[in-house]
Design a protein around this motif. Structure first.
Motif, PDB file in Angstrom:
ATOM      1  N   GLU A   2      27.828  25.816  40.185  1.00  0.00           N
ATOM      2  CA  GLU A   2      28.403  27.115  40.497  1.00  0.00           C
ATOM      3  C   GLU A   2      29.764  27.242  39.813  1.00  0.00           C
ATOM      4  OE1 GLU A   2      28.551  27.787  44.680  1.00  0.00           O
ATOM      5  OE2 GLU A   2      26.378  27.660  44.937  1.00  0.00           O
ATOM      6  N   LEU A   3      29.894  28.273  38.991  1.00  0.00           N
ATOM      7  CA  LEU A   3      31.119  28.497  38.234  1.00  0.00           C
ATOM      8  C   LEU A   3      31.583  29.931  38.442  1.00  0.00           C
ATOM      9  CD1 LEU A   3      30.027  26.894  34.832  1.00  0.00           C
ATOM     10  CD2 LEU A   3      31.447  25.818  36.583  1.00  0.00           C
ATOM     11  N   PHE A   4      32.881  30.113  38.596  1.00  0.00           N
ATOM     12  CA  PHE A   4      33.462  31.441  38.761  1.00  0.00           C
ATOM     13  C   PHE A   4      34.491  31.632  37.650  1.00  0.00           C
ATOM     14  CE2 PHE A   4      35.731  34.877  40.948  1.00  0.00           C
ATOM     15  CZ  PHE A   4      34.700  35.543  41.578  1.00  0.00           C
ATOM     16  N   PHE A   5      34.231  32.584  36.758  1.00  0.00           N
ATOM     17  CA  PHE A   5      35.081  32.854  35.601  1.00  0.00           C
ATOM     18  C   PHE A   5      35.947  34.074  35.906  1.00  0.00           C
ATOM     19  CE2 PHE A   5      31.291  30.795  34.106  1.00  0.00           C
ATOM     20  CZ  PHE A   5      31.602  30.090  32.955  1.00  0.00           C
ATOM     21  N   ILE A   6      37.270  33.906  35.904  1.00  0.00           N
ATOM     22  CA  ILE A   6      38.188  35.013  36.168  1.00  0.00           C
ATOM     23  C   ILE A   6      38.915  35.358  34.868  1.00  0.00           C
ATOM     24  CG2 ILE A   6      40.168  35.812  37.517  1.00  0.00           C
ATOM     25  CD1 ILE A   6      39.421  33.728  39.639  1.00  0.00           C
ATOM     26  N   GLY A   7      38.863  36.644  34.488  1.00  0.00           N
ATOM     27  CA  GLY A   7      39.443  37.053  33.213  1.00  0.00           C
ATOM     28  C   GLY A   7      40.948  37.079  33.177  1.00  0.00           C
ATOM     29  N   GLY A   8      41.599  37.237  34.318  1.00  0.00           N
ATOM     30  CA  GLY A   8      43.045  37.313  34.386  1.00  0.00           C
ATOM     31  C   GLY A   8      43.466  38.328  35.429  1.00  0.00           C
ATOM     32  N   GLY A   9      44.772  38.518  35.548  1.00  0.00           N
ATOM     33  CA  GLY A   9      45.315  39.433  36.543  1.00  0.00           C
ATOM     34  C   GLY A   9      46.328  38.727  37.423  1.00  0.00           C
ATOM     35  N   HIS A  10      47.202  39.505  38.033  1.00  0.00           N
ATOM     36  CA  HIS A  10      48.308  38.967  38.817  1.00  0.00           C
ATOM     37  C   HIS A  10      48.010  39.110  40.305  1.00  0.00           C
ATOM     38  CE1 HIS A  10      52.371  38.041  40.103  1.00  0.00           C
ATOM     39  NE2 HIS A  10      52.749  37.859  38.840  1.00  0.00           N
ATOM     40  N   VAL A  11      48.020  37.976  41.010  1.00  0.00           N
ATOM     41  CA  VAL A  11      47.732  37.980  42.446  1.00  0.00           C
ATOM     42  C   VAL A  11      48.722  38.863  43.200  1.00  0.00           C
ATOM     43  CG1 VAL A  11      47.695  36.581  44.539  1.00  0.00           C
ATOM     44  CG2 VAL A  11      46.618  35.713  42.469  1.00  0.00           C
ATOM     45  N   LEU A  12      50.016  38.680  42.946  1.00  0.00           N
ATOM     46  CA  LEU A  12      51.042  39.361  43.734  1.00  0.00           C
ATOM     47  C   LEU A  12      51.092  40.857  43.465  1.00  0.00           C
ATOM     48  CD1 LEU A  12      53.899  36.700  43.509  1.00  0.00           C
ATOM     49  CD2 LEU A  12      52.093  36.933  45.216  1.00  0.00           C
ATOM     50  N   LYS A  13      50.520  41.302  42.359  1.00  0.00           N
ATOM     51  CA  LYS A  13      50.472  42.731  42.048  1.00  0.00           C
ATOM     52  C   LYS A  13      49.173  43.392  42.526  1.00  0.00           C
ATOM     53  CE  LYS A  13      53.392  42.391  37.907  1.00  0.00           C
ATOM     54  NZ  LYS A  13      53.444  42.576  36.430  1.00  0.00           N
ATOM     55  N   GLY A  14      48.328  42.622  43.163  1.00  0.00           N
ATOM     56  CA  GLY A  14      47.087  43.161  43.689  1.00  0.00           C
ATOM     57  C   GLY A  14      45.987  43.331  42.668  1.00  0.00           C
ATOM     58  N   GLU A  15      46.195  42.807  41.441  1.00  0.00           N
ATOM     59  CA  GLU A  15      45.209  43.014  40.380  1.00  0.00           C
ATOM     60  C   GLU A  15      43.937  42.196  40.586  1.00  0.00           C
ATOM     61  OE1 GLU A  15      48.542  43.934  36.894  1.00  0.00           O
ATOM     62  OE2 GLU A  15      47.596  41.956  37.030  1.00  0.00           O
ATOM     63  N   LEU A  16      44.006  41.213  41.474  1.00  0.00           N
ATOM     64  CA  LEU A  16      42.850  40.341  41.697  1.00  0.00           C
ATOM     65  C   LEU A  16      42.196  40.572  43.053  1.00  0.00           C
ATOM     66  CD1 LEU A  16      44.179  36.996  40.181  1.00  0.00           C
ATOM     67  CD2 LEU A  16      42.298  38.374  39.324  1.00  0.00           C
ATOM     68  N   ASN A  17      42.505  41.681  43.697  1.00  0.00           N
ATOM     69  CA  ASN A  17      41.968  41.910  45.041  1.00  0.00           C
ATOM     70  C   ASN A  17      40.439  41.893  45.076  1.00  0.00           C
ATOM     71  OD1 ASN A  17      44.518  42.078  46.081  1.00  0.00           O
ATOM     72  ND2 ASN A  17      44.542  44.298  46.299  1.00  0.00           N
ATOM     73  N   ASP A  18      39.801  42.565  44.123  1.00  0.00           N
ATOM     74  CA  ASP A  18      38.334  42.585  44.103  1.00  0.00           C
ATOM     75  C   ASP A  18      37.757  41.198  43.841  1.00  0.00           C
ATOM     76  OD1 ASP A  18      38.398  45.302  44.539  1.00  0.00           O
ATOM     77  OD2 ASP A  18      38.100  45.837  42.437  1.00  0.00           O
ATOM     78  N   VAL A  19      38.413  40.460  42.960  1.00  0.00           N
ATOM     79  CA  VAL A  19      37.969  39.099  42.645  1.00  0.00           C
ATOM     80  C   VAL A  19      38.096  38.198  43.871  1.00  0.00           C
ATOM     81  CG1 VAL A  19      38.486  37.053  41.255  1.00  0.00           C
ATOM     82  CG2 VAL A  19      38.510  39.326  40.197  1.00  0.00           C
ATOM     83  N   LEU A  20      39.227  38.302  44.555  1.00  0.00           N
ATOM     84  CA  LEU A  20      39.452  37.454  45.722  1.00  0.00           C
ATOM     85  C   LEU A  20      38.511  37.823  46.871  1.00  0.00           C
ATOM     86  CD1 LEU A  20      43.353  37.327  45.637  1.00  0.00           C
ATOM     87  CD2 LEU A  20      41.748  35.560  44.896  1.00  0.00           C
TER      88      LEU A  20
END
Length: 209
Positions: A2-20
Motif C-alpha cells: 500500500e502506497l500513498f503518493f502526495i503531490g505537495g501542498g502546505h499542511v498549515l495553509k489547509g492545502e492538504l485537507n482533502d488528502v489528510l
C-alpha cells in the motif's frame, strides 16, 4: 503493498485537507508512524515534525517517530519493523535515495507490510524512474533510479507549464502528474483511490482522470 503518493501542498495553509481526510480512512487509530527525513538536512527536522504533528492530529492516538540518519543500518531496520506506517518527507529525492542506498535499506523498505506515504520527493522515490523535471532547482531534466516499488512515475507539484516536457517523457512510460493538494493511493498492483484532479501522461498523450 500500500502506497500513498502526495503531490505537495502546505499542511498549515489547509492545502492538504482533502488528502489528510483520505489518510484518515487508511490509518488506524493508535498507529505508529515513522517519519523518514532523509530528503532534507537535520536543520529542518523540527519544522517537519511540527507539520507532521498537525497533519496526524486528526487521527486518534497516533504515535510519531523520527528515523535519524546517524543510526546504524541494524538499528534502522529494527525501528522500521516496529512501526505501522512509513512517511517519506519532501526535499531532495537524490539525497533520500542515496541515504537509503548507503544504509542498505532498499530490501527492508520494499518488504514493509504496512502503509508507506511519500510526500513530494518521497513520492518520486517510490517509482522505478524517479523523474526530476526542470524547475528553479533543476535546470535540466534528471532521471534517477528509484526504489522500483511501482512501474509508473509521478510528477509532483504539477503545473501545466511542464506539459511539453512530460509529453516527451511519457513515451514508453506512464506518468501521473499530481498538483499540490492531490494524491493517489496504490494497493495490490492498482491505483485504488484518487484525491482531486490527477493528470495522466502516457505515450505522448495527456488526459485528466
Amino acid at each position: 503493498m500500500e502506497l500513498f503518493f502526495i503531490g505537495g501542498g502546505h499542511v498549515l495553509k489547509g492545502e492538504l485537507n482533502d488528502v489528510l481526510e483520505e489518510l484518515e480512512c487508511k490509518i488506524n487509530p493508535n498507529a505508529k508512524v515513522l517519519i523518514i527525513p532523509f530528503a532534507t538536512d537535520e536543520s529542518r527536522y523540527d519544522s517537519w515534525m511540527e507539520s507532521m504533528r498537525q497533519a496526524f492530529a486528526r487521527i486518534p492516538n497516533v504515535t510519531l517517530g523520527l528515523l535519524h540518519e546517524e543510526l546504524s543500518k541494524e538499528k534502522m531496520v529494527t525501528m522500521i519493523q516496529a512501526y505501522d506506517v512509513l512517511y517519506f518527507i519532501g526535499g531532495q529525492p537524490e539525497r533520500l535515495l542515496q541515504v537509503i542506498l548507503d544504509k542498505e535499506l532498499t530490501g527492508t523498505i520494499s518488504s514493509f507490510p504496512g502503509l508507506m506515504i511519500g510526500y513530494s520527493a518521497g513520492a518520486l522515490a517510490f517509482c522505478t524512474d524517479c523523474i526530476l523535471t526542470k524547475d528553479e532547482d533543476y535546470p535540466d531534466t534528471i532521471i534517477l533510479q528509484g526504489l522500483g516499488l511501482v512501474d509508473f512515475s509521478v510528477e509532483v507539484h504539477y503545473r501545466p507549464e511542464s506539459d511539453d516536457e512530460l509529453l516527451t517523457l511519457s513515451k514508453g512510460r506512464t506518468i501521473y502528474a499530481l498538483p499540490d493538494g492531490s494524491a493517489i493511493f496504490y494497493k495490490d498492483g492498482n491505483i485504488d483511490t484518487r484525491v482531486n484532479n490527477i493528470i495522466t501522461f502516457e505515450n505522448s498523450n495527456k488526459s485528466i482522470v
